[in-house]
Design a protein around this motif. Structure first.
Motif, PDB file in Angstrom:
ATOM      1  N   LEU A 130       0.526  -1.053  -0.337  1.00  0.00           N
ATOM      2  CA  LEU A 130      -0.143  -0.115  -0.373  1.00  0.00           C
ATOM      3  C   LEU A 130       0.590   1.474  -0.423  1.00  0.00           C
ATOM      4  N   GLU A 131       2.115   0.961   0.895  1.00  0.00           N
ATOM      5  CA  GLU A 131       2.818   2.830   0.936  1.00  0.00           C
ATOM      6  C   GLU A 131       3.627   2.876  -0.687  1.00  0.00           C
ATOM      7  N   LEU A 132       3.680   2.005  -0.956  1.00  0.00           N
ATOM      8  CA  LEU A 132       4.607   1.338  -2.542  1.00  0.00           C
ATOM      9  C   LEU A 132       4.155   2.139  -3.732  1.00  0.00           C
ATOM     10  N   TYR A 133       2.520   1.814  -3.420  1.00  0.00           N
ATOM     11  CA  TYR A 133       1.110   2.546  -4.421  1.00  0.00           C
ATOM     12  C   TYR A 133       1.112   3.684  -4.261  1.00  0.00           C
ATOM     13  N   GLU A 134       0.914   3.984  -2.577  1.00  0.00           N
ATOM     14  CA  GLU A 134       0.664   5.679  -2.328  1.00  0.00           C
ATOM     15  C   GLU A 134       2.173   6.687  -3.018  1.00  0.00           C
ATOM     16  N   ALA A 135       3.337   5.609  -2.865  1.00  0.00           N
ATOM     17  CA  ALA A 135       4.379   6.605  -3.105  1.00  0.00           C
ATOM     18  C   ALA A 135       4.700   6.762  -5.273  1.00  0.00           C
ATOM     19  N   MET A 136       4.202   5.856  -5.435  1.00  0.00           N
ATOM     20  CA  MET A 136       4.168   5.515  -7.085  1.00  0.00           C
ATOM     21  C   MET A 136       3.325   6.457  -7.616  1.00  0.00           C
ATOM     22  N   HIS A 137       1.764   6.781  -6.635  1.00  0.00           N
ATOM     23  CA  HIS A 137       1.006   7.537  -7.335  1.00  0.00           C
ATOM     24  C   HIS A 137       0.358   9.063  -6.898  1.00  0.00           C
ATOM     25  N   ARG A 138       1.133   9.381  -5.641  1.00  0.00           N
ATOM     26  CA  ARG A 138       1.181  10.175  -5.286  1.00  0.00           C
ATOM     27  C   ARG A 138       2.439  10.465  -4.254  1.00  0.00           C
ATOM     28  N   PHE A 139       3.573  10.321  -5.120  1.00  0.00           N
ATOM     29  CA  PHE A 139       4.836  10.958  -4.348  1.00  0.00           C
ATOM     30  C   PHE A 139       4.902  12.907  -3.989  1.00  0.00           C
ATOM     31  N   SER A 140       5.858  11.558  -2.820  1.00  0.00           N
ATOM     32  CA  SER A 140       6.342  12.555  -1.523  1.00  0.00           C
ATOM     33  C   SER A 140       7.501  12.275  -1.423  1.00  0.00           C
ATOM     34  N   VAL A 141       8.102  12.925  -1.112  1.00  0.00           N
ATOM     35  CA  VAL A 141       9.802  12.317  -0.235  1.00  0.00           C
ATOM     36  C   VAL A 141       9.028  12.242   0.677  1.00  0.00           C
ATOM     37  N   LEU A 142       8.622  12.254   1.542  1.00  0.00           N
ATOM     38  CA  LEU A 142       8.028  12.066   2.862  1.00  0.00           C
ATOM     39  C   LEU A 142       7.136  10.159   3.011  1.00  0.00           C
ATOM     40  N   ARG A 143       6.584   9.988   2.153  1.00  0.00           N
ATOM     41  CA  ARG A 143       6.194   8.608   1.986  1.00  0.00           C
ATOM     42  C   ARG A 143       7.503   7.745   1.123  1.00  0.00           C
ATOM     43  N   LEU A 144       7.901   8.500   0.228  1.00  0.00           N
ATOM     44  CA  LEU A 144       9.303   7.747   0.226  1.00  0.00           C
ATOM     45  C   LEU A 144      10.144   7.220   1.207  1.00  0.00           C
ATOM     46  N   ALA A 145      10.077   8.163   1.612  1.00  0.00           N
ATOM     47  CA  ALA A 145      11.036   7.842   3.526  1.00  0.00           C
ATOM     48  C   ALA A 145      10.588   6.393   4.432  1.00  0.00           C
ATOM     49  N   VAL A 146       9.598   6.735   4.108  1.00  0.00           N
ATOM     50  CA  VAL A 146       8.192   5.612   4.804  1.00  0.00           C
ATOM     51  C   VAL A 146       8.467   4.471   4.680  1.00  0.00           C
ATOM     52  N   LEU A 147       8.561   4.660   3.092  1.00  0.00           N
ATOM     53  CA  LEU A 147       8.392   3.465   2.687  1.00  0.00           C
ATOM     54  C   LEU A 147       9.658   2.906   3.174  1.00  0.00           C
ATOM     55  N   LEU A 148      10.327   3.392   1.852  1.00  0.00           N
ATOM     56  CA  LEU A 148      12.532   2.999   2.346  1.00  0.00           C
ATOM     57  C   LEU A 148      12.502   2.272   4.161  1.00  0.00           C
ATOM     58  N   ALA A 149      12.497   3.969   4.720  1.00  0.00           N
ATOM     59  CA  ALA A 149      12.341   3.329   6.218  1.00  0.00           C
ATOM     60  C   ALA A 149      11.618   1.656   6.842  1.00  0.00           C
ATOM     61  N   ASN A 150      10.234   1.611   6.547  1.00  0.00           N
ATOM     62  CA  ASN A 150       9.867   0.094   6.355  1.00  0.00           C
ATOM     63  C   ASN A 150      10.338  -1.151   5.672  1.00  0.00           C
ATOM     64  N   ILE A 151      10.416  -1.260   4.682  1.00  0.00           N
ATOM     65  CA  ILE A 151      11.045  -2.101   3.788  1.00  0.00           C
ATOM     66  C   ILE A 151      12.890  -2.429   4.623  1.00  0.00           C
ATOM     67  N   ALA A 152      13.056  -1.576   5.092  1.00  0.00           N
ATOM     68  CA  ALA A 152      14.589  -1.656   6.304  1.00  0.00           C
ATOM     69  C   ALA A 152      13.793  -2.693   7.344  1.00  0.00           C
ATOM     70  N   VAL A 153      13.040  -2.483   7.371  1.00  0.00           N
ATOM     71  CA  VAL A 153      12.392  -2.641   9.058  1.00  0.00           C
ATOM     72  C   VAL A 153      12.413  -3.714   8.417  1.00  0.00           C
ATOM     73  N   VAL A 154      11.600  -4.273   7.761  1.00  0.00           N
ATOM     74  CA  VAL A 154      11.254  -5.875   7.563  1.00  0.00           C
ATOM     75  C   VAL A 154      12.207  -6.738   7.443  1.00  0.00           C
ATOM     76  N   LEU A 155      13.164  -6.155   6.347  1.00  0.00           N
ATOM     77  CA  LEU A 155      14.143  -6.662   5.974  1.00  0.00           C
ATOM     78  C   LEU A 155      15.336  -7.390   7.112  1.00  0.00           C
ATOM     79  N   TYR A 156      15.398  -5.788   8.427  1.00  0.00           N
ATOM     80  CA  TYR A 156      16.444  -6.269   8.902  1.00  0.00           C
ATOM     81  C   TYR A 156      15.855  -7.500  10.087  1.00  0.00           C
ATOM     82  N   LEU A 157      14.099  -7.162  10.690  1.00  0.00           N
ATOM     83  CA  LEU A 157      13.834  -8.292  11.878  1.00  0.00           C
ATOM     84  C   LEU A 157      13.570 -10.304  11.214  1.00  0.00           C
TER      85      LEU A 157
END
Length: 172
Positions: A130-157
């Motif tokens: 959902l975050e990926l969809y939001e970042a692609m369709h309504r791009f903002s730096v904040l959306r991209l930062a949250v998406l990347l942070a959450n991907i990093a969290v998932v991979l790390y865990l």
């Protein structure tokens, strides 16, 4: 030789475990910050549910004279007017539910609980599409930062929970 208590061996903390402690604590703080932000959103939404508070906010926004953000201000007024005060109960309830979820994740991670590592990886990972969809369709730096942070969290865990048991942080 490691200390022993009864029949249970206590291994001294390793550098790897300490590194994971720092990572888990950082994620716990990230989840705590998200939870705090959502609690503020919920509180504001529940205040806007009252008709007079809602009307005061709309009136205040209409009376602002900010030349640089005039278009944004009117879009916000239109959005609030279209939503009406009753919709804010739903917004507040959803924000409160997510704040609770993030708080549970954060506390569990702070306490190094294995269930919290799995729970957070699954819950956070389920929102990435959902975050990926939001970042692609309504791009903002904040959306991209949250998406990347959450991907990093998932991979790390996932990296932590899939480690062999002897090197894995967590007590249950």
């Amino acid at each position: 030789m490691p200390d022993t208590v009864g029949t249970t061996r206590i291994e001294p903390p390793t550098e790897r475990t300490h590194t994971h402690d720092v990572g888990l604590r950082a994620i716990a703080i990230y989840k705590g910050a998200k939870s705090t932000g959502l609690l503020l959103v919920a509180a504001a939404a529940f205040r806007l549910e009252r008709e007079q508070n809602f009307e005061q906010l709309v009136h205040w926004l209409e009376s602002l004279s900010l030349a640089d953000s005039n278009h944004l201000r009117w879009r916000l007024v239109d959005l609030l007017t279209a939503m009406g005060p009753r919709r804010f109960v739903a917004v507040g309830t959803v924000a409160l539910a997510y704040a609770t979820l993030f708080a549970i994740e954060g506390i569990g991670l702070w306490l190094r609980r294995r269930w919290a590592q799995w729970f957070t990886a699954i819950a956070t990972g389920s929102l990435v599409p959902l975050e990926l969809y939001e970042a692609m369709h309504r791009f903002s730096v904040l959306r991209l930062a949250v998406l990347l942070a959450n991907i990093a969290v998932v991979l790390y865990l996932l990296r932590i929970v899939l480690q062999p048991r002897a090197t894995r942080p967590g007590t249950d």
